[in-house]
Each structure stands twice: as structure tokens, then as C-alpha cells.
Design a protein around this motif. Structure first.
Motif, PDB file in Angstrom:
ATOM      1  N   UNK A 186       0.657  -1.430   0.201  1.00 46.76           N
ATOM      2  CA  UNK A 186      -0.058   0.091   0.037  1.00 46.76           C
ATOM      3  C   UNK A 186       0.796   1.225  -0.086  1.00 46.76           C
ATOM      4  N   UNK A 187       1.997   0.956   0.596  1.00 45.59           N
ATOM      5  CA  UNK A 187       2.932   2.327   0.526  1.00 45.59           C
ATOM      6  C   UNK A 187       3.257   2.564  -0.911  1.00 45.59           C
ATOM      7  N   UNK A 188       3.756   1.528  -1.639  1.00 44.76           N
ATOM      8  CA  UNK A 188       4.136   1.862  -3.010  1.00 44.76           C
ATOM      9  C   UNK A 188       3.055   2.257  -3.838  1.00 44.76           C
ATOM     10  N   UNK A 189       1.862   1.759  -3.506  1.00 46.15           N
ATOM     11  CA  UNK A 189       0.430   2.444  -4.169  1.00 46.15           C
ATOM     12  C   UNK A 189       0.336   3.837  -4.091  1.00 46.15           C
ATOM     13  N   UNK A 190       0.422   4.252  -2.689  1.00 40.17           N
ATOM     14  CA  UNK A 190       0.268   5.758  -2.244  1.00 40.17           C
ATOM     15  C   UNK A 190       1.383   6.640  -2.855  1.00 40.17           C
ATOM     16  N   UNK A 191       2.508   5.946  -3.013  1.00 38.34           N
ATOM     17  CA  UNK A 191       3.635   7.067  -3.342  1.00 38.34           C
ATOM     18  C   UNK A 191       3.527   7.103  -4.765  1.00 38.34           C
ATOM     19  N   UNK A 192       3.428   5.952  -5.633  1.00 37.25           N
ATOM     20  CA  UNK A 192       3.376   6.072  -7.102  1.00 37.25           C
ATOM     21  C   UNK A 192       4.592   6.412  -7.683  1.00 37.25           C
ATOM     22  N   UNK A 193       5.514   5.912  -7.320  1.00 36.17           N
ATOM     23  CA  UNK A 193       6.810   6.414  -7.871  1.00 36.17           C
ATOM     24  C   UNK A 193       6.992   5.792  -9.281  1.00 36.17           C
ATOM     25  N   UNK A 194       7.675   6.382 -10.128  1.00 35.00           N
ATOM     26  CA  UNK A 194       8.051   5.735 -11.326  1.00 35.00           C
ATOM     27  C   UNK A 194       9.358   4.875 -11.427  1.00 35.00           C
ATOM     28  N   UNK A 245      12.924   3.823 -11.709  1.00 37.05           N
ATOM     29  CA  UNK A 245      14.058   4.732 -11.575  1.00 37.05           C
ATOM     30  C   UNK A 245      14.057   5.805 -10.600  1.00 37.05           C
ATOM     31  N   UNK A 246      13.072   5.906  -9.526  1.00 36.11           N
ATOM     32  CA  UNK A 246      12.984   6.920  -8.737  1.00 36.11           C
ATOM     33  C   UNK A 246      13.805   6.465  -7.474  1.00 36.11           C
ATOM     34  N   UNK A 247      14.087   7.125  -6.480  1.00 38.72           N
ATOM     35  CA  UNK A 247      14.522   6.477  -5.242  1.00 38.72           C
ATOM     36  C   UNK A 247      13.728   6.585  -4.181  1.00 38.72           C
ATOM     37  N   UNK A 249      16.180  11.893  -2.975  1.00 41.46           N
ATOM     38  CA  UNK A 249      15.138  11.009  -2.646  1.00 41.46           C
ATOM     39  C   UNK A 249      13.662  11.480  -3.125  1.00 41.46           C
ATOM     40  N   UNK A 250      13.108  10.530  -3.661  1.00 37.47           N
ATOM     41  CA  UNK A 250      11.846  11.032  -4.322  1.00 37.47           C
ATOM     42  C   UNK A 250      10.594  10.520  -3.362  1.00 37.47           C
ATOM     43  N   UNK A 251      10.718   9.633  -2.493  1.00 44.52           N
ATOM     44  CA  UNK A 251       9.715   9.286  -1.691  1.00 44.52           C
ATOM     45  C   UNK A 251      10.358   8.437  -0.672  1.00 44.52           C
ATOM     46  N   UNK A 252       9.573   8.353   0.784  1.00 46.48           N
ATOM     47  CA  UNK A 252      10.187   7.850   1.886  1.00 46.48           C
ATOM     48  C   UNK A 252       8.886   7.416   2.677  1.00 46.48           C
ATOM     49  N   UNK A 253       9.263   6.253   3.315  1.00 39.07           N
ATOM     50  CA  UNK A 253       8.330   5.676   4.595  1.00 39.07           C
ATOM     51  C   UNK A 253       9.052   5.585   5.828  1.00 39.07           C
ATOM     52  N   UNK A 254       8.797   6.177   6.699  1.00 37.78           N
ATOM     53  CA  UNK A 254       9.251   6.168   8.213  1.00 37.78           C
ATOM     54  C   UNK A 254       8.593   5.078   8.885  1.00 37.78           C
ATOM     55  N   UNK A 255       9.641   4.057   9.419  1.00 40.14           N
ATOM     56  CA  UNK A 255       9.230   3.157  10.174  1.00 40.14           C
ATOM     57  C   UNK A 255       9.764   3.107  11.712  1.00 40.14           C
ATOM     58  N   UNK A 296      13.445  13.899   7.117  1.00 39.19           N
ATOM     59  CA  UNK A 296      12.223  14.470   6.689  1.00 39.19           C
ATOM     60  C   UNK A 296      12.707  15.554   5.814  1.00 39.19           C
ATOM     61  N   UNK A 297      13.844  16.358   5.788  1.00 36.52           N
ATOM     62  CA  UNK A 297      14.101  17.350   5.057  1.00 36.52           C
ATOM     63  C   UNK A 297      14.801  16.919   3.727  1.00 36.52           C
ATOM     64  N   UNK A 298      14.912  15.581   3.560  1.00 33.24           N
ATOM     65  CA  UNK A 298      15.448  14.825   2.281  1.00 33.24           C
ATOM     66  C   UNK A 298      14.392  14.673   1.194  1.00 33.24           C
ATOM     67  N   UNK A 299      13.012  14.865   1.452  1.00 34.68           N
ATOM     68  CA  UNK A 299      12.306  14.111   0.706  1.00 34.68           C
ATOM     69  C   UNK A 299      11.067  15.240   0.536  1.00 34.68           C
ATOM     70  N   UNK A 300      10.468  15.316  -0.526  1.00 34.86           N
ATOM     71  CA  UNK A 300       9.079  16.418  -0.642  1.00 34.86           C
ATOM     72  C   UNK A 300       8.178  16.014   0.505  1.00 34.86           C
ATOM     73  N   UNK A 301       7.842  17.037   0.906  1.00 36.61           N
ATOM     74  CA  UNK A 301       6.693  16.651   2.316  1.00 36.61           C
ATOM     75  C   UNK A 301       5.584  15.683   1.662  1.00 36.61           C
ATOM     76  N   UNK A 302       5.099  16.175   0.487  1.00 34.75           N
ATOM     77  CA  UNK A 302       3.931  15.138  -0.066  1.00 34.75           C
ATOM     78  C   UNK A 302       4.268  13.820  -0.049  1.00 34.75           C
ATOM     79  N   UNK A 303       5.373  13.399  -0.178  1.00 38.54           N
ATOM     80  CA  UNK A 303       5.779  12.108  -0.632  1.00 38.54           C
ATOM     81  C   UNK A 303       6.564  11.287   0.640  1.00 38.54           C
ATOM     82  N   UNK A 304       6.437  12.118   1.861  1.00 36.94           N
ATOM     83  CA  UNK A 304       6.977  11.634   3.231  1.00 36.94           C
ATOM     84  C   UNK A 304       5.799  10.718   4.127  1.00 36.94           C
TER      85      UNK A 304
END
Length: 201
Positions: free
Chosen positions: A31-39, A41-43, A106-112, A122-130
Motif C-alpha cells: 500500500x505504501x508503494x501504491x500511495x507513493x506511485x513512484x516511477x 528509476x525513482x529513489x 530522494x523521491x519518496x520515503x516511508x518512516x518506520x 524529513x528534509x531529504x524528501x518532498x513533504x507530500x511524498x513523506x
């Protein structure tokens, strides 16, 4: 209690123990990958990549063609590298180590992990993709979000098919009888388990 909408038939080639490990951890990763929907080649940054959700997330992300940087304790680095991630140690200087591992950003992130570990990246990724499932209050303050879960049969079917095809390892490492539930929980809480602990009736 299991709802019919979040149940699926277990296919041949998937053990009951493997199937039991899929709905929460691997389902959250999916579900994380679905939410992020990164293409491709993204990181993707996985903060806490060596845990129950992080390990399937790394595998699923690599399968989708994403580059993955994962923070983890040194004891989990070989495991993550084996799944195709670039492991990075926690602690002071973690943001600099992530930048070095992902020079293109970094294009998207999941924090666990949450807390200071989340603030550190947090500052390494766009807020909408955190995203964070460990610290929902803090991630909201930072402009990020919680993972929206699907919880459908379709997700379980897809995950089980990947396990049956050998493309996803649920990493079940401990199988114990229900009578040992207390000891199993203590083992998990110590943080030294690599993979999933499954209880059987």
C-alpha cells in the motif's frame, strides 16, 4: 476476526506460516508503494528498513524498478544489500550518509521509526511524498501523511502470487506454538529478530 473482504485463498507453494506474515507487514509495504506511485528509476528511502514492513517494502520496491536506500542497524545491512537496497547506518550524520547514497536525491520515503529518526530524514524528501506509520502525529506536523491501507482480497492475492513465484520472501524465521506467545513477543521486542515470528495453533 477476519473480514471476508480482506481474505484470500492460499495458493499452492505458499505455506500457512508465509501466508500469515503477509496481510499486515507486506500489505502495508504494498500500500505504501501504491500511495507513493513512484516511477521506475525513482529513489525510495525506507527509514527502518530492516524490520517487518521494511524488508518486504525493499523487495517490492526493487521489483518495481526503484532504487532503495534503507536505514538500519549494522546487523541488518547484509540482508538489505542482498535484496538490492543500499544500507545506511542510523545515528549522527545519517542525513549526510543518505545524500551520499542517493546523490540524485530522494523521491519518496516511508518512516518506520518515528521521533528523532523521522526528523533526521524529513528534509531529504518532498513533504507530500513523506509517509510514516510509526509517528502519525509528527509526520502530519512535517507535512507528510499516513499510509492509506487497501485491505482487499486483490492485494493479498497479488502478494501471495509473488511468494508462490519466488519473487517475495516473507522471511519467516521463527515458528512457535501459541503457548510460547509470551516468549515470542519478548523476542520481537528485543529487536534482534531478522524476519517474522509466527505463532501456530
Amino acid at each position: 476476526r477476519v473480514t471476508a473482504g480482506f481474505a484470500a485463498h492460499r495458493p499452492p507453494g505458499v505455506s500457512p506460516e508465509q501466508a500469515a506474515a503477509l496481510p499486515v507487514a507486506a500489505g502495508t509495504a504494498w500500500d505504501t508503494l501504491t500511495n507513493l506511485d513512484l516511477p521506475a528509476g525513482a529513489t525510495l528511502l525506507v527509514n527502518g528498513a530492516g524490520g517487518g514492513v521494511g524488508v518486504p517494502l525493499v523487495q517490492l520496491a526493487r521489483r518495481r524498478g526503484l532504487a532503495v536506500v534503507g536505514t538500519a542497524s549494522p546487523g541488518k545491512h547484509a540482508l538489505l544489500a542482498g535484496f538490492g537496497a543500499v544500507p545506511v547506518a542510523y545515528g549522527d550524520g545519517v542525513a549526510d550518509r543518505i545524500r551520499a547514497a542517493a546523490p540524485g536525491g530522494v523521491d519518496g520515503a516511508l518512516d518506520l521509526v518515528g521521533g528523532d529518526a523521522l526528523r533526521a530524514v524529513a528534509g531529504l524528501v518532498p513533504a507530500a511524498a513523506l509517509y510514516s506509520i510509526a509517528d502519525k502525529a509528527l509526520v502530519a506536523q512535517l507535512g507528510g501523511r499516513d499510509v492509506t491501507r487497501d485491505r482487499s482480497t486483490a492485494v493479498l492475492d497479488a502478494l501471495a502470487a509473488l511468494v508462490a513465484a519466488g519473487e517475495l520472501d516473507p522471511l519467516v524465521r521463527e515458528v512457535r506454538p501459541l503457548a510460547e506467545a509470551g516468549a515470542a513477543l519478548a523476542l520481537v521486542e528485543q529487536g534482534h529478530v531478522t524476519g517474522k515470528v509466527v505463532l501456530v495453533l
